[in-house]
Design a protein around this motif. Sequence first.
Motif, short mmCIF file in Angstrom:
data_model
loop_
_atom_site.label_atom_id
_atom_site.label_comp_id
_atom_site.label_asym_id
_atom_site.label_seq_id
_atom_site.Cartn_x
_atom_site.Cartn_y
_atom_site.Cartn_z
N SER A 119 40.91 40.51 -15.07
CA SER A 119 41.20 39.43 -14.02
C SER A 119 40.15 38.89 -13.50
N ASN A 147 44.47 36.08 -14.56
CA ASN A 147 45.32 37.09 -14.03
C ASN A 147 45.76 38.09 -15.31
N ASP A 148 45.07 39.30 -15.24
CA ASP A 148 45.59 40.21 -16.20
C ASP A 148 45.76 39.69 -17.59
N VAL A 149 44.60 39.11 -18.11
CA VAL A 149 44.67 38.74 -19.47
C VAL A 149 44.19 39.49 -20.51
N ARG A 192 47.42 32.86 -16.40
CA ARG A 192 47.98 33.89 -17.11
C ARG A 192 48.35 33.59 -18.74
N HIS A 193 48.02 34.67 -19.33
CA HIS A 193 48.18 34.48 -20.96
C HIS A 193 49.62 34.01 -21.25
N VAL A 223 55.34 29.71 -20.22
CA VAL A 223 55.11 30.84 -19.34
C VAL A 223 56.33 31.59 -19.35
#
Lengths: 303, 239
Positions: A10, A20-22, A205-206, A301
């Motif tokens: 992140s 974000n948390d990838v 995001r991923h 997403v």
Amino acid sequence: MSVIDIDHASRWFGNVVAVNDVSMRIGPGVTGLLGPNGAGKSTLINMMGGFLAPSTGAVSLDGQQIWRRESVYREIGIVPEREAMYDFLTGREFVVANAELHGLGKREAQKALATVEMEYAQDRKIATYSKGMRQRVKMASALVHEPSVLLLDEPFNGMDPRQRMQLMDLLRRMGAEGRTVLFSSHILEEVEQLASHIEVIVAGRHAASGDFRRIRRLMTDRPHRYLVRSSDDRALAAALISDPSTAGIEVDMAEGALRIQAVDFLRFTELLPRVAREHSIRLLTVSPSDESLESVFSYLVAA
Amino acid sequence: MYNPTVARLTYRAVLGRRRAAILFVLPALLLAIAVAVRTFNGVDDQVAADVLGGFALAVMVPLIGVIAGTGAIGPEIDDGSIVYLLAKPVKRPTIIVTKLTVAIAVTMVFSAVPTLIAGFILNGNGQQVAMAYTVAALVASIAYSALFLLLGTVSRHAVVIGLVYALVWETLFGSLVSGARTLSVQQWALSLAERIAGEGLIGSDVGLPTAVALLVGVTAAATWYAGQKLRVLKLAGEE
């Protein structure tokens, strides 16, 4: 064979979360990093290029942390998005300087200039170059040490179609040679033409990962919304709703139009004109109401 | 700790910009003043010391230091082109030390050399005045370069801050508040000049040991810190 590992990374700037948390793994071959503008693609590339530390998580190349390790640049070549270069140098001087910083010399620089087909303008000042020419000289500077990893941030921006084809060929070649090539883009068609593997980033995001055909299908299979005006809206609505390709139809009195939600894109695009013809209804307006890239991505997403 | 390629790029960046005109204008102005004073006033050791102290060391050296020190790195960080230096297997402190070397060399050439020439024009180096101010300019060049290079590394407004320091702090504030003079590169350099020139011509508010310690300390600390900042530099223009 080089592999970049992004592990629960992140990155935030103040209150803004850019990534974000990838987690993803970029291996040999050409990978496309796809996402709308502002999605965090550049932040991600900057972390992979060692210009930003992840706020949490880790980014590594072949198991070694990238951040604060100058030696990774023996393996990595970077083509930044920004235009700024040493404009007061000629293209050749610029690439030679980049070669020297790698401990190489004029021979390697000349080879890189030949690879990007910029020899014809190599003795002109960079300040006089077009955007596409700059892009190619940037490319030469990144290739000069024959890196096993190549990171390119929006490399096709501002290129004309011919230059785009040339660069795509070059990147394909590099991927085929077993190099790890990652490029970012906000244009699906660009990514589709070049990358067999796609990573999609939306709002930090991923969102999706994998084969471009699968992602393409996800994108076309999403519900499509249309605004339709016709000579007889209610009759058209009645005829359309019986088909499974539509999920909902609203009669918008204020607009004097139908709002149609289609779940099967291909079937619906074939259905609508056929139904209209069969019922002798004239179609006055057919416009997609959510075709923006952002809405396409936000659907991904959610998927 | 020195990379010739980085040095070459830095020289061209510092001397190739429009700002570089100041590097030529200020020394020319100093020489013009020296010629004028000599022509209309004749040889006077005190006047020579006043001109060199009041213009060369107080105004010209810090201004050239600002141009060379910030110009050696600031524009590259501002426009992001420093990425081409950073994306190389070159140690960050090496980049800083090389750029500092260039900034010092430029500042010395454009400030100390004209100071020496102006000194000879003014009074033919009588009472070692020219030599004293030349040494002061050389020493100040080092400290200013290091300070302004650091400033160029940490702030996008390096030139403005540098000018405020050079003109307001060193010149104006320093003349009003005696404490400010202890923290003035100019005073440290003057304390060296004081030892070289004839008695009573040059005065400094800072003792020689303190001045030397501060010069060395500030230069070393600024250089070290700039190297650290460069290691964690966030490139501008991110999303």
